[in-house]
Design a protein around this motif. Structure first.
Motif, PDB file in Angstrom:
ATOM      1  N   LYS A  23      -1.373  -0.240  10.241  1.00 37.66           N
ATOM      2  CA  LYS A  23       0.065  -0.339  10.516  1.00 37.66           C
ATOM      3  C   LYS A  23       0.794   0.934  10.076  1.00 37.66           C
ATOM      4  O   LYS A  23       1.625   1.479  10.808  1.00 37.66           O
ATOM      5  N   LEU A  24       0.484   1.434   8.875  1.00 38.35           N
ATOM      6  CA  LEU A  24       1.153   2.612   8.348  1.00 38.35           C
ATOM      7  C   LEU A  24       0.820   3.866   9.155  1.00 38.35           C
ATOM      8  O   LEU A  24       1.675   4.733   9.368  1.00 38.35           O
ATOM      9  N   ILE A  25      -0.429   3.968   9.615  1.00 41.04           N
ATOM     10  CA  ILE A  25      -0.830   5.107  10.453  1.00 41.04           C
ATOM     11  C   ILE A  25      -0.087   5.048  11.783  1.00 41.04           C
ATOM     12  O   ILE A  25       0.430   6.061  12.284  1.00 41.04           O
ATOM     13  N   ALA A  26      -0.005   3.858  12.370  1.00 45.02           N
ATOM     14  CA  ALA A  26       0.688   3.693  13.654  1.00 45.02           C
ATOM     15  C   ALA A  26       2.175   4.010  13.533  1.00 45.02           C
ATOM     16  O   ALA A  26       2.787   4.547  14.472  1.00 45.02           O
ATOM     17  N   GLU A  27       2.753   3.702  12.391  1.00 44.31           N
ATOM     18  CA  GLU A  27       4.176   3.983  12.168  1.00 44.31           C
ATOM     19  C   GLU A  27       4.436   5.443  11.805  1.00 44.31           C
ATOM     20  O   GLU A  27       5.591   5.849  11.666  1.00 44.31           O
ATOM     21  N   GLY A  28       3.357   6.206  11.589  1.00 47.99           N
ATOM     22  CA  GLY A  28       3.505   7.621  11.260  1.00 47.99           C
ATOM     23  C   GLY A  28       3.910   7.875   9.822  1.00 47.99           C
ATOM     24  O   GLY A  28       4.405   8.953   9.485  1.00 47.99           O
ATOM     25  N   LYS A  29       3.678   6.890   8.943  1.00 45.76           N
ATOM     26  CA  LYS A  29       4.076   7.043   7.544  1.00 45.76           C
ATOM     27  C   LYS A  29       3.003   7.722   6.697  1.00 45.76           C
ATOM     28  O   LYS A  29       3.316   8.357   5.690  1.00 45.76           O
ATOM     29  N   ILE A  30       1.733   7.545   7.086  1.00 44.75           N
ATOM     30  CA  ILE A  30       0.650   8.125   6.304  1.00 44.75           C
ATOM     31  C   ILE A  30      -0.354   8.821   7.212  1.00 44.75           C
ATOM     32  O   ILE A  30      -0.377   8.591   8.433  1.00 44.75           O
ATOM     33  N   ILE A  31      -1.161   9.679   6.598  1.00 44.32           N
ATOM     34  CA  ILE A  31      -2.251  10.353   7.286  1.00 44.32           C
ATOM     35  C   ILE A  31      -3.556   9.929   6.624  1.00 44.32           C
ATOM     36  O   ILE A  31      -3.672   9.949   5.395  1.00 44.32           O
ATOM     37  N   LEU A  32      -4.530   9.540   7.430  1.00 48.09           N
ATOM     38  CA  LEU A  32      -5.850   9.179   6.930  1.00 48.09           C
ATOM     39  C   LEU A  32      -6.763  10.399   7.048  1.00 48.09           C
ATOM     40  O   LEU A  32      -6.977  10.918   8.142  1.00 48.09           O
ATOM     41  N   VAL A  72       0.837  -1.205   0.000  1.00 52.84           N
ATOM     42  CA  VAL A  72       0.000   0.000   0.000  1.00 52.84           C
ATOM     43  C   VAL A  72       0.863   1.244   0.000  1.00 52.84           C
ATOM     44  O   VAL A  72       0.631   2.180  -0.774  1.00 52.84           O
ATOM     45  N   PHE A  73       1.894   1.272   0.829  1.00 53.38           N
ATOM     46  CA  PHE A  73       2.764   2.453   0.912  1.00 53.38           C
ATOM     47  C   PHE A  73       3.531   2.662  -0.386  1.00 53.38           C
ATOM     48  O   PHE A  73       3.664   3.794  -0.872  1.00 53.38           O
TER      49      PHE A  73
END
Length: 274
Positions: A257-266, A218-219
């Motif tokens: 997972k990506l939100i928790a890692e701070g890589k993306i914003i929803l 996804v990333f």
């Protein structure tokens, strides 16, 4: 304002005179072309300038339209086949008149309702626009270098990968080992030159050279798509499958997972790189 009128291209022309069937536009060399009443409005006064597309009507007369076609001269597009005749097939390019793909410009089977990547060309004998499955490409690569960003359209799938047209001018290849998303014929993408080969063909990467896949599908696709996509937890399962090749459950887990890692914003209607 155009010095001459060019078929298959956008032309800037002056309104010259009004007639019953429409208004006549003129170029610097005093060539006139009719803009039919269907495209005329009150703002088109004599002396004003218009940007119009030029093609030929059923009687091979030049005609102008304010409509923007799906493809311009020498460019490529994924066009729908709308009719078959003994001498060729017709495709829709977004104009009232469909464009002929002559039999001698076809390579495979043309089935009504299907689409093919075709090039818009000018038949020099008749001055008519035609579409072709036999591409006219530049043989020598100019003004491109390794890592350059380019525009591509996918036109054929092979055991090695996808054949692509690069910048409407060159042939390239994306190898299956370089693909991390679902692709299909007709897709247009921004991509990068991985290698310029000795045979003047190009190896293409969908990812910027030097940027390795993170391991999260996804990333990686989000990065390749410019850092923003109109997907959220509520997106439809079939749309997720088409874009990411994942089930909705796997997609939602990846987002979390990506939100928790701070890589993306929803956001309310999209996800984007932080």
């Amino acid at each position: 304002m155009n010095e001459h009128i060019y078929v298959g291209e956008l032309n800037t022309l002056a309104v010259n005179r009004v007639s019953e069937p429409g208004i006549y536009l003129i170029s610097d060399d005093q060539t006139e072309v009719l803009l039919p009443n269907a495209y005329v409005n009150k703002s088109m006064e004599i002396g004003s300038f218009l940007e119009v597309f030029i093609y030929t009507d059923s009687e091979d007369r030049l005609v102008a339209t304010t409509l923007k076609p799906y493809v311009y001269l020498y460019e490529f597009a994924f066009l729908e086949i709308v009719d078959n005749m003994k001498f060729g097939s017709f495709v829709d390019i977004g104009l009232p008149k469909h464009i002929l793909v002559p039999k001698n410009k076809q390579k495979g089977t043309f089935e009504v309702g299907k689409r093919k990547v075709l090039q818009l060309l000018l038949d020099e004998k008749t001055n008519r626009l035609i579409a072709s499955e036999k591409f006219e490409l530049l043989k020598e690569i100019k003004d491109l270098e390794k890592n350059a960003e380019v525009e591509i359209i996918l036109y054929s799938k092979t055991p090695l990968g996808y054949k692509v047209i690069v910048n409407n001018s060159y042939e390239g290849m994306i190898y299956h080992t370089e693909i991390f998303e679902n692709l299909k014929i007709g897709d247009k993408r921004r991509a990068y030159i991985k290698q310029i080969r000795a045979d003047n063909k190009l190896d293409i990467s969908l990812q910027k050279i030097g940027v390795k896949p993170s391991g999260d599908k996804v990333f990686d696709i989000l990065i390749q798509s410019g850092g923003k996509l109109d997907f959220t937890y509520k997106s439809e399962a079939d749309e997720i499958k088409e874009k990411f090749g994942l089930s909705k459950k796997a997609f939602k887990a990846s987002l979390t997972k990506l939100i928790a890692e701070g890589k993306i914003i929803l956001e309310e209607s999209c996800i984007r790189v932080k």
